[in-house]
Scaffold this motif. Structure first.
Motif, PDB file in Angstrom:
ATOM      1  N   ALA A  39      73.829 -16.641  -8.421  1.00  0.00           N
ATOM      2  CA  ALA A  39      75.240 -16.902  -8.115  1.00  0.00           C
ATOM      3  C   ALA A  39      76.084 -16.854  -9.389  1.00  0.00           C
ATOM      4  O   ALA A  39      77.219 -16.390  -9.371  1.00  0.00           O
TER       5      ALA A  39
ATOM      6  N   VAL B  10      76.182  -9.879 -11.014  1.00  0.00           N
ATOM      7  CA  VAL B  10      77.426  -9.324 -10.466  1.00  0.00           C
ATOM      8  C   VAL B  10      77.147  -8.737  -9.079  1.00  0.00           C
ATOM      9  O   VAL B  10      76.111  -8.108  -8.855  1.00  0.00           O
ATOM     10  N   PHE B  11      78.069  -8.939  -8.168  1.00  0.00           N
ATOM     11  CA  PHE B  11      77.978  -8.509  -6.769  1.00  0.00           C
ATOM     12  C   PHE B  11      76.972  -9.351  -5.988  1.00  0.00           C
ATOM     13  O   PHE B  11      76.401  -8.903  -4.993  1.00  0.00           O
ATOM     14  N   PHE B  12      76.755 -10.609  -6.453  1.00  0.00           N
ATOM     15  CA  PHE B  12      75.973 -11.564  -5.669  1.00  0.00           C
ATOM     16  C   PHE B  12      76.895 -12.731  -5.344  1.00  0.00           C
ATOM     17  O   PHE B  12      77.531 -13.301  -6.246  1.00  0.00           O
ATOM     18  N   GLY B  13      77.010 -13.068  -4.068  1.00  0.00           N
ATOM     19  CA  GLY B  13      77.884 -14.182  -3.709  1.00  0.00           C
ATOM     20  C   GLY B  13      77.707 -14.553  -2.247  1.00  0.00           C
ATOM     21  O   GLY B  13      76.913 -13.942  -1.519  1.00  0.00           O
ATOM     22  N   SER B  14      78.457 -15.571  -1.830  1.00  0.00           N
ATOM     23  CA  SER B  14      78.329 -16.081  -0.464  1.00  0.00           C
ATOM     24  C   SER B  14      79.589 -15.822   0.348  1.00  0.00           C
ATOM     25  O   SER B  14      79.778 -16.408   1.413  1.00  0.00           O
TER      26      SER B  14
ATOM     27  N   TYR C  12      80.878 -12.708   1.360  1.00  0.00           N
ATOM     28  CA  TYR C  12      81.016 -11.334   1.835  1.00  0.00           C
ATOM     29  C   TYR C  12      81.194 -11.251   3.343  1.00  0.00           C
ATOM     30  O   TYR C  12      81.239 -10.161   3.891  1.00  0.00           O
ATOM     31  N   TYR C  13      81.250 -12.404   4.021  1.00  0.00           N
ATOM     32  CA  TYR C  13      81.362 -12.361   5.476  1.00  0.00           C
ATOM     33  C   TYR C  13      82.814 -12.350   5.911  1.00  0.00           C
ATOM     34  O   TYR C  13      83.711 -12.573   5.122  1.00  0.00           O
TER      35      TYR C  13
ATOM     36  N   PHE D 103      84.745 -10.887  -4.113  1.00  0.00           N
ATOM     37  CA  PHE D 103      84.076  -9.787  -4.810  1.00  0.00           C
ATOM     38  C   PHE D 103      82.664 -10.106  -5.283  1.00  0.00           C
ATOM     39  O   PHE D 103      81.898  -9.200  -5.578  1.00  0.00           O
TER      40      PHE D 103
ATOM     41  N   LEU E 285      82.169 -11.577  -8.186  1.00  0.00           N
ATOM     42  CA  LEU E 285      82.368 -11.091  -9.551  1.00  0.00           C
ATOM     43  C   LEU E 285      83.026 -12.111 -10.483  1.00  0.00           C
ATOM     44  O   LEU E 285      82.662 -12.220 -11.650  1.00  0.00           O
TER      45      LEU E 285
ATOM     46  N   GLU F  44      84.316 -17.973  10.610  1.00  0.00           N
ATOM     47  CA  GLU F  44      83.886 -16.576  10.536  1.00  0.00           C
ATOM     48  C   GLU F  44      84.316 -15.869  11.816  1.00  0.00           C
ATOM     49  O   GLU F  44      84.235 -16.441  12.911  1.00  0.00           O
TER      50      GLU F  44
ATOM     51  N   LYS G   3      90.069 -10.630   4.577  1.00  0.00           N
ATOM     52  CA  LYS G   3      89.898  -9.926   3.309  1.00  0.00           C
ATOM     53  C   LYS G   3      91.263  -9.460   2.827  1.00  0.00           C
ATOM     54  O   LYS G   3      91.895  -8.643   3.459  1.00  0.00           O
TER      55      LYS G   3
ATOM     56  N   PRO H 279      93.707  -7.276   0.692  1.00  0.00           N
ATOM     57  CA  PRO H 279      93.559  -5.990   0.003  1.00  0.00           C
ATOM     58  C   PRO H 279      94.119  -6.048  -1.427  1.00  0.00           C
ATOM     59  O   PRO H 279      95.157  -5.451  -1.726  1.00  0.00           O
TER      60      PRO H 279
ATOM     61  N   LYS I  46      75.939 -18.125   3.223  1.00  0.00           N
ATOM     62  CA  LYS I  46      75.018 -17.003   3.360  1.00  0.00           C
ATOM     63  C   LYS I  46      75.145 -16.114   2.126  1.00  0.00           C
ATOM     64  O   LYS I  46      76.123 -15.412   1.970  1.00  0.00           O
ATOM     65  N   PHE I  47      74.160 -16.129   1.258  1.00  0.00           N
ATOM     66  CA  PHE I  47      74.224 -15.345   0.026  1.00  0.00           C
ATOM     67  C   PHE I  47      73.736 -13.921   0.252  1.00  0.00           C
ATOM     68  O   PHE I  47      72.876 -13.680   1.085  1.00  0.00           O
ATOM     69  N   LYS I  48      74.318 -13.012  -0.521  1.00  0.00           N
ATOM     70  CA  LYS I  48      74.007 -11.600  -0.313  1.00  0.00           C
ATOM     71  C   LYS I  48      74.244 -10.839  -1.611  1.00  0.00           C
ATOM     72  O   LYS I  48      75.102 -11.216  -2.422  1.00  0.00           O
ATOM     73  N   GLN I  49      73.495  -9.764  -1.821  1.00  0.00           N
ATOM     74  CA  GLN I  49      73.728  -8.863  -2.948  1.00  0.00           C
ATOM     75  C   GLN I  49      74.401  -7.606  -2.411  1.00  0.00           C
ATOM     76  O   GLN I  49      73.912  -7.006  -1.456  1.00  0.00           O
ATOM     77  N   LEU I  50      75.533  -7.253  -2.977  1.00  0.00           N
ATOM     78  CA  LEU I  50      76.251  -6.065  -2.519  1.00  0.00           C
ATOM     79  C   LEU I  50      75.892  -4.874  -3.389  1.00  0.00           C
ATOM     80  O   LEU I  50      75.712  -5.014  -4.600  1.00  0.00           O
TER      81      LEU I  50
ATOM     82  N   PHE J 104      80.771  -2.290  -2.546  1.00  0.00           N
ATOM     83  CA  PHE J 104      81.906  -2.969  -3.178  1.00  0.00           C
ATOM     84  C   PHE J 104      83.156  -2.091  -3.146  1.00  0.00           C
ATOM     85  O   PHE J 104      84.237  -2.529  -2.752  1.00  0.00           O
TER      86      PHE J 104
ATOM     87  N   SER K  95      91.222   0.173  -2.070  1.00  0.00           N
ATOM     88  CA  SER K  95      92.570   0.180  -2.674  1.00  0.00           C
ATOM     89  C   SER K  95      92.477   0.167  -4.188  1.00  0.00           C
ATOM     90  O   SER K  95      93.323   0.721  -4.876  1.00  0.00           O
TER      91      SER K  95
END
Ligand SMILES: Nc1ncnc2c1ncn2[C@@H]1O[C@H](COP(=O)(O)OP(=O)(O)OP(=O)(O)O)[C@@H](O)[C@H]1O
Ligand SMILES: Nc1ncnc2c1ncn2[C@@H]1O[C@H](COP(=O)(O)OP(=O)(O)OP(=O)(O)O)[C@@H](O)[C@H]1O
Ligand SMILES: [Mg+2]
Ligand SMILES: [Mg+2]
Lengths: 462, 462
Positions: free
Chosen positions: A84, A88-92, A94-95, A103, A105, A221, A414, A416, B3-7, B12, B18
């Motif tokens: 966490a 980079v690009f790991f997070g909770s 994204y839903y 992001f 990030l 969600e 999300k 933009p 819920k953790f996830k790797q993108l 991304f 945009s």
């Protein structure tokens, strides 16, 4: 001969850190503070926890600063903690749910900036209510992985839940300070239900909720709305569907598509509702994507979103500007690319608001998912609406000269954003249209008020 | 529970398109064209090949467009072809060398945009001079990999080298067209040595080099300059050094650090020049980073960079605006974060240039590594210099009312773009300072010319 190479995500943002808000020493300091605060706020109000945040910035020897941000949020589970904060690009987040983070990030960029300016690892403590996990870690940029320098668990007799992060970095705090304070003042409007204590080398800033303040409902969600869902996303959703799923069942995965609508939509497309989605060919999938743009579905359900609400906006503007009159407009929910969004807009007039000096574009307070946006306003879609899309003379108003303050809040599963530093909202057609309709309604109501006031003045003078 | 996830990197930028210049249908069309043209130009002039480009945009049934971009560049080796066009953060431009490309992203975004709007794979042919490799491919977004739909090799009896790419997409070409034409017109200034043929549904655009046009020297790969190299980069360079490398040898990997300078710098740091770099501790590495900021090294060697040159800038401005007078200033090379850069600036006055109308900020043509920048000028660092850093009244000039055209060209082994769509250059201190010095010098020379002209006019009137 050309030398080909695969870059890691951490390397990309390390190379291009201006994109993430680390353009120069002043903006970098601001971004470090902002990213850590937003992580803490998300860990609280998205989970229904009234936020309590402590932020302290100290100067150390040389020109190093040390920032400590502590919160009472849900914390990070130990098995995910290193990633966490170190990948980079790991997070909770994204839903399909309203968060400040989006992001995977921001926290990593703050940590990486500290590491590249001071060489020091970040010091993180976090707990979900059990033991406190405590780590010192660095980021391995070329591999995009955390490097755990030290780890230890600590007892947690009070079953505290929350996170505290201590980071050393070099930045221009002197020049960033006024913007950080502006961010905190704007947060008072967005966060009437939270307690924030901020202290830096120059002084304090503090706010706490009124005793009557109600915690807003946390966002939920939401399934994607069909409007704007493209071919790539449809194929991904088909991929993740169970084998044998028929078209009508697949369509019901979308927000506001029930048994009836899925049937009617399938007929509209000229497709058999019992067709297995995993067996659909390219032409049928294309037809679905085109239908998602052209068919009139029920509008998105705004219940998954967590706006500020007119009361909160009025209270905030009143406290900050003591205007004579405030108009607030909340648009009905809309969607882009399958994401539901709502626009809140307001105009405050007169009272203690001084006339604009004629050289400002327009005085605009911008929020996106409760994040105050401070930089690059001229590029923001909301500023473009004010300066290009609304003919203010029709309402006898002049944004560049009258005593007016404008406010927009983009609320979305999300947002933009145009930049990875979340400086401003991109010029997305659906969002621009909703802001335009909101401001025209605000302008109309303000015109009514002002002409009534002029009429009463004339009546009075007779 | 979170819920953790790797993108994946593709995911991304698919989610946040945009940021990469795909904000709306009009900007997306412009970005598709721009990204493909810049890939073709890099494949030519960076390798000393006089560029010949053919760009054709056709409308197909429905609202699909099809773009074909063909070049005579170096081509892509077959073993790298699928990744070059199908994997985000894979590219050949990550070395310290001036290119238009820098992210390993642009071509993939154009292809992904075509895929998400039409479902169609991209059709690419490329050759380095041997057989022609021909592929149809899609991008697997969640895995960030190419999916080769079809592949075949073709004979290449003429040993042609180059690339042609055919892509279907939906976009608002009608509204993008004027900006594409502006991009091409500005390219005439930047590319006097190339042939570009462009045709779209509305007509043609064509330019070809003068017979006397000289191909500029291609840029060279350059070692990093020490100025601004941070702790993370130093550690990476130590990591990739051979075991046993002494400090003085390590320091000589940097641009303009020879035997003498490395010795003196080591003494300045209080470090033994024979120390093995792989054995240096945190405090020593920090000291090196701080020394890299404070020590007066020789300035960067501009020979690795490929600017336009004053002749080219004058010729371009003359052809486009027929001004009465042009001043051009080229700053000596400078550096930020170890990257060498040079600023070219110009001001054109009078002649056929109409007076500014008082509401424009300032008419500014911006280039970065020969790329014309058209959007978001108000946020560009060059515009900030013009509007905030130069007191034009000292030079009796008024950018908002006088007949003036401004030009800037940021030439760098890495341009600090603010957005992944390369819309504008970030407000980087070192770059801002150089642009400021360049424009002050241009303003000074223009003032001299105008006062001499006024004097001569008075003399004449007596
Ligand atoms: N204070 C905190 N409390 C709880 N979880 C946190 C905290 N800070 C970070 N996290 C976790 O770490 C993850 C990564 O944070 P990071 O800031 O890098 O990305 P993000 O917040 O998901 O997105 P963004 O880049 O838009 O900020 C978060 O998704 C969250 O799960
Ligand atoms: N027309 C072409 N001729 C030769 N090589 C090409 C061409 N188009 C793409 N490539 C190769 O594919 C790689 C990836 O291109 P892509 O546009 O995705 O990234 P880039 O150009 O390296 O960086 P940027 O994202 O800044 O454009 C390039 O680095 C180059 O090696
Ligand atoms: Mg975050
Ligand atoms: Mg490219």
């Amino acid at each position: 001969a050309s030398k080909f190479k695969q870059l890691s995500p951490a390397e990309f943002f390390y190379n291009n850190r201006s994109m993430a808000g680390f353009d120069n020493a002043s903006r970098a300091a601001y971004t470090v503070v902002r990213e850590l605060i937003e992580n803490s706020l998300d860990a609280c109000d998205v989970y229904g926890i009234p936020p309590v945040l402590y932020i302290s910035i100290k100067t150390l020897l040389g020109d190093d600063m040390e920032i400590l941000v502590a919160d009472n949020g849900i914390g990070v589970p130990r098995r995910h903690m290193a990633d966490a904060f170190g990948r980079v690009f790991f997070g909770s987040k994204y839903y399909v749910k309203q968060n400040r983070g989006t992001f995977g990030l921001g926290g990593k960029m703050a940590i990486l900036y500290g590491q590249l300016t001071t060489g020091e690892p970040v010091d993180v403590r976090t707990s979900v209510g059990k033991d406190i996990a405590h780590m010192l870690l660095n980021i391995d940029v070329s591999e995009n992985e955390p490097v755990i320098v030290r780890r230890e668990d600590e007892r947690n007799p009070g079953s505290f839940h929350g996170t505290s992060i201590r980071l050393r970095f070099k930045g221009d705090m002197v020049s960033a300070r006024s913007r950080i304070l502006k961010y905190l003042r704007m947060s008072r409007i967005a966060l009437p239900y939270s307690t924030i204590v901020y202290s830096d080398p120059e002084g304090f800033f503090f706010f706490a909720p009124a005793l009557t303040e109600q915690q807003p409902k946390p966002p939920k969600e939401a399934p994607p709305h069909p409007y704007g869902v493209d071919i790539v996303k449809i194929k991904e959703m088909i991929e993740s569907s169970k084998r044998g799923t028929p078209l009508n069942k697949f369509l019901m995965k979308f927000s506001r598509v029930g048994v009836d609508t899925s049937q009617k939509f399938a007929e509209y497309l000229g497709l058999d509702p019992s067709l297995q989605v995993k067996r659909l060919g390219e032409p049928e999938i294309k037809r679905i994507a085109e239908g998602f743009r052209s068919y009139r579905f029920l509008p998105p359900d705004g219940s998954s979103l967590s706006p500020l609400g007119p009361e909160t906006i009025r209270t905030g503007l009143q406290a900050e500007y003591s205007p004579e009159y405030i108009v607030v407009e909340t648009r009905p929910p809309s969607a882009y690319e399958g994401f539901a969004f709502v626009i809140e807009a307001a105009i405050a007039y007169g009272g203690s608001i001084p006339p604009a000096t004629g050289q400002d574009e327009a005085r605009l307070l911008r929020f996106a998912n409760k994040i105050p946006l401070i930089y690059d306003s001229s590029n923001d879609v909301a500023m473009k609406v004010i300066l290009e899309d609304v003919d203010w003379r029709n309402y006898s108003l002049d944004p560049k000269n009258d005593p007016l303050i404008f406010l927009t809040h983009v609320v979305a599963s999300k947002v933009p954003f145009k930049t990875a530093g979340k400086e401003y909202v991109a010029d997305r057609e659906e969002v621009r249209r909703e802001i335009r309709l909101a401001f025209r309604e605000c302008a109309r109501q303000l015109k009514v008020y002002l002409s009534r006031k002029t009429y009463q003045l004339h009546e009075h003078q007779r």
